[in-house]
Scaffold this motif. Structure first.
Motif: not given
Length: 245
Positions: A7, A59, A108, A241, A243
């Motif tokens: 990450t 992220g 996303k 992030e 996912e």
């Protein structure tokens, strides 16, 4: 041999975007160079997404295969020793050998931040977009809600972008005001180059009353870039992030 998922967090201000480009300072190129110093072998980095110049990330994800004997809990610290201050690895974990950070990604989350005060604030330089005019957040919200779901976003493409299919699905858009900060969150599988920045530039003009409330939705029907507003500053955009559902 291990398949390692990292990450990555970075400030995009001084990078020419995320994707590796020979001769230019990019996030991906900087990460690869650091990994090769750590493992003393050629590294092929598979990244989940890419961001444009000036865009930040909290992220970003990428995976690579290598002969790693370093404890994964300590690996970020080892990699970061070889990285500049504006990019860092914040987590490392082993994944199955078939895992690919890009092809396994399902959704996303991007965030756009606006500092909405008359005068700019140096504390937020290169961290938030600045709008010195009052914005009607409720009006912006109503406009944004109309482009949730699947639409043809051909009018929202950045210059030189030419995807085979400009149809995209935005699963959810949320916008809120916290004092002088306006924060908009976007969730979807994929976005066109500059799509979110064009949406937010137009949304700010809607919030100022310079454009009709349905301007964003109408542009999905006409496909005309001139129906939209400016492209918002990249400094306000963050990849939050990715996912894997």
């Amino acid at each position: 041999m291990k398949n390692i998922l990292i990450t990555i967090a970075y400030t995009g201000t001084k990078f020419h975007g995320y994707q590796d480009q020979p001769g230019l300072r990019t996030v991906e190129g900087t990460i690869k160079e650091a990994l090769e110093k750590v493992f003393h072998e050629k590294i092929k980095l598979h990244s989940a997404g890419r961001t444009d110049a000036g865009v930040h990330a909290l992220g970003q994800l990428a995976n690579f295969k290598c002969h790693c004997k370093i404890d994964l809990g300590n690996l970020p610290k080892v990699i970061n020793y070889h990285l500049p201050e504006d990019v860092s690895v914040i987590l490392a974990q082993e994944v199955d050998m078939d895992f690919h950070s890009r092809y396994r990604a399902k959704r996303k989350h991007y965030r756009y931040k606006i500092y909405n005060e008359r005068n700019r604030n140096g504390l937020y330089a290169n961290r938030m977009a600045h709008c010195g005019y009052p914005l009607d957040v409720e009006r912006m919200k109503r406009a944004l809600m109309k482009i949730q779901g699947e639409h043809n976003f051909a009018a929202f493409e950045g210059r030189d972008a030419s995807p085979a299919n400009p149809v995209r699905t935005i699963d959810k858009i949320e916008i809120r005001q916290e004092g002088s900060h306006i924060i908009a969150d976007f969730y979807g599988m994929s976005f066109l180059k500059n799509q979110i920045r064009i949406i937010m530039g137009t949304a700010m003009e809607i919030g100022r009353g310079l454009k009709e409330e349905d301007a964003l939705y109408k542009a999905t029907l006409t496909g005309k870039r001139e129906d939209l507003g400016h492209t918002a500053d990249p400094s306000g955009l963050y990849l939050m992030e990715i996912e894997y559902l």
